[in-house]
Design a protein around this motif. Structure first.
Motif, PDB file in Angstrom:
ATOM      1  N   TYR A   1       0.604 -27.368  37.896  1.00  0.00           N
ATOM      2  CA  TYR A   1       1.475 -28.046  38.709  1.00  0.00           C
ATOM      3  C   TYR A   1       0.745 -28.389  39.891  1.00  0.00           C
ATOM      4  O   TYR A   1       0.235 -27.175  40.304  1.00  0.00           O
ATOM      5  N   MET A   2       0.873 -29.529  40.412  1.00  0.00           N
ATOM      6  CA  MET A   2       0.202 -29.901  41.498  1.00  0.00           C
ATOM      7  C   MET A   2       1.237 -30.140  42.733  1.00  0.00           C
ATOM      8  O   MET A   2       2.242 -30.890  42.173  1.00  0.00           O
ATOM      9  N   ALA A   3       1.152 -29.798  43.895  1.00  0.00           N
ATOM     10  CA  ALA A   3       1.990 -30.171  44.941  1.00  0.00           C
ATOM     11  C   ALA A   3       1.494 -30.496  45.971  1.00  0.00           C
ATOM     12  O   ALA A   3       0.399 -30.158  46.512  1.00  0.00           O
ATOM     13  N   ASP A   4       2.391 -31.171  46.767  1.00  0.00           N
ATOM     14  CA  ASP A   4       1.865 -31.272  48.363  1.00  0.00           C
ATOM     15  C   ASP A   4       3.200 -30.752  49.430  1.00  0.00           C
ATOM     16  O   ASP A   4       4.340 -30.595  48.762  1.00  0.00           O
ATOM     17  N   MET A   5       2.710 -30.169  50.373  1.00  0.00           N
ATOM     18  CA  MET A   5       3.602 -29.400  51.152  1.00  0.00           C
ATOM     19  C   MET A   5       3.328 -30.163  52.668  1.00  0.00           C
ATOM     20  O   MET A   5       2.357 -30.195  53.210  1.00  0.00           O
ATOM     21  N   LYS A   6       4.577 -30.459  53.112  1.00  0.00           N
ATOM     22  CA  LYS A   6       4.631 -30.608  54.806  1.00  0.00           C
ATOM     23  C   LYS A   6       5.191 -29.666  55.456  1.00  0.00           C
ATOM     24  O   LYS A   6       6.362 -29.223  55.302  1.00  0.00           O
TER      25      LYS A   6
ATOM     26  N   TYR B   1       9.181 -22.702  61.255  1.00  0.00           N
ATOM     27  CA  TYR B   1       8.279 -23.460  60.598  1.00  0.00           C
ATOM     28  C   TYR B   1       9.399 -24.163  59.383  1.00  0.00           C
ATOM     29  O   TYR B   1       9.697 -23.607  58.431  1.00  0.00           O
ATOM     30  N   ASP B   2       9.163 -25.565  59.438  1.00  0.00           N
ATOM     31  CA  ASP B   2      10.018 -26.175  58.341  1.00  0.00           C
ATOM     32  C   ASP B   2       8.974 -26.574  57.157  1.00  0.00           C
ATOM     33  O   ASP B   2       7.828 -27.090  57.657  1.00  0.00           O
ATOM     34  N   VAL B   3       9.233 -26.417  56.008  1.00  0.00           N
ATOM     35  CA  VAL B   3       8.341 -26.602  54.921  1.00  0.00           C
ATOM     36  C   VAL B   3       9.138 -27.646  53.944  1.00  0.00           C
ATOM     37  O   VAL B   3      10.266 -27.180  53.473  1.00  0.00           O
ATOM     38  N   THR B   4       8.396 -28.443  53.549  1.00  0.00           N
ATOM     39  CA  THR B   4       9.091 -29.626  52.632  1.00  0.00           C
ATOM     40  C   THR B   4       8.063 -29.749  51.436  1.00  0.00           C
ATOM     41  O   THR B   4       6.894 -30.032  51.671  1.00  0.00           O
ATOM     42  N   LEU B   5       8.409 -29.427  50.423  1.00  0.00           N
ATOM     43  CA  LEU B   5       7.487 -29.054  49.179  1.00  0.00           C
ATOM     44  C   LEU B   5       7.878 -30.374  48.161  1.00  0.00           C
ATOM     45  O   LEU B   5       9.008 -30.495  47.780  1.00  0.00           O
ATOM     46  N   ASN B   6       6.893 -31.008  47.871  1.00  0.00           N
ATOM     47  CA  ASN B   6       7.035 -31.959  46.618  1.00  0.00           C
ATOM     48  C   ASN B   6       6.035 -31.758  45.411  1.00  0.00           C
ATOM     49  O   ASN B   6       4.815 -31.566  45.871  1.00  0.00           O
ATOM     50  N   PHE B   7       6.492 -32.125  44.335  1.00  0.00           N
ATOM     51  CA  PHE B   7       5.410 -31.923  43.006  1.00  0.00           C
ATOM     52  C   PHE B   7       5.019 -33.062  42.670  1.00  0.00           C
ATOM     53  O   PHE B   7       5.898 -34.076  42.533  1.00  0.00           O
ATOM     54  N   LYS B   8       3.573 -33.336  42.492  1.00  0.00           N
ATOM     55  CA  LYS B   8       3.166 -34.712  42.119  1.00  0.00           C
ATOM     56  C   LYS B   8       3.777 -35.056  40.604  1.00  0.00           C
ATOM     57  O   LYS B   8       4.030 -34.186  39.869  1.00  0.00           O
TER      58      LYS B   8
END
Length: 212
Positions: free
Chosen positions: A84-89, A61-68
């Protein structure tokens, strides 16, 4: 059913501008595409791990995380209650589809990181990852679990603090207050020395291992 999970951070160290510059010099020397948001992955650890876990795990599983809003979360910020709010792919790759040959597997990992870099670029420009968005529902069990352990672990300290207040002893109250202040300052200083700019591996230093 037994579930085996193995977390692997292929870059091997935390991202800093200096480490990124060194990593991209390595990429140029090896004829690899340069990455904008990542360091080159350390392929040896990934290929060895995958070879050892072959037949044990079913997928990577590849996880890419970014914070808004380009926020940079810190432990001190979390302690201070900052939200903190984040999106994860998350992408799933069956192990059977990943090459077994070490060189081909390394090339597969480099290609994966090029795709991850493209995802980061898209997020930087659009503020979201491509594809459908799923917002998981809030779970009451998570809150109850947190409250249970917080109560269990903090109850001795709370009981002691209440005993100090009830005692009415100015000296005891003053001593306990000073202890809390000193402990708070010490924790904040300890957190400060763990900042990325002050810690990390010897990535790219003379005498350090060459990146694979």
């Amino acid at each position: 059913m037994e579930v085996l999970e193995f977390l692997l951070y292929c870059e091997g160290t935390r991202f800093t501008e200096k480490k990124h510059q060194i990593s991209m010099e390595v990429a140029e020397s090896k004829g690899l595409p340069k990455l904008k948001y990542h360091l080159l992955p350390r392929t040896k650890g990934f290929t060895t791990t995958l070879k050892c876990l072959k037949g044990t795990v079913s997928a990577v599983y590849d996880v890419t995380l970014n914070f808004k809003d380009h926020q940079v979360p810190t432990l001190l910020g979390i302690i201070n209650g900052k939200k903190y709010m984040a999106d994860m792919k998350i992408r799933r790759f069956p192990v059977d589809e990943i090459p077994e040959d070490e060189k081909e597997c390394a090339n597969w990992l480099h290609k994966l990181y090029q795709e991850k870099d493209a995802l980061q670029e898209h997020y930087h420009k659009e503020g979201t990852f491509p594809g459908p968005t799923i917002t998981p529902p809030r779970r009451l069990w998570t809150l109850l679990n947190f409250l249970f352990w917080a109560t269990l672990l903090l109850s001795p300290l709370i009981n002691f603090a209440c005993g100090v207040v009830v005692s009415g002893s100015p000296l005891l109250i003053l001593g306990f207050s000073l202890f809390l202040i000193i402990a708070s300052i010490a924790i904040r200083r300890l957190i400060g020395v763990t900042e990325i700019k002050k810690t990390g591996s010897s990535y790219g230093d003379e005498g350090a291992k060459k990146q694979n």
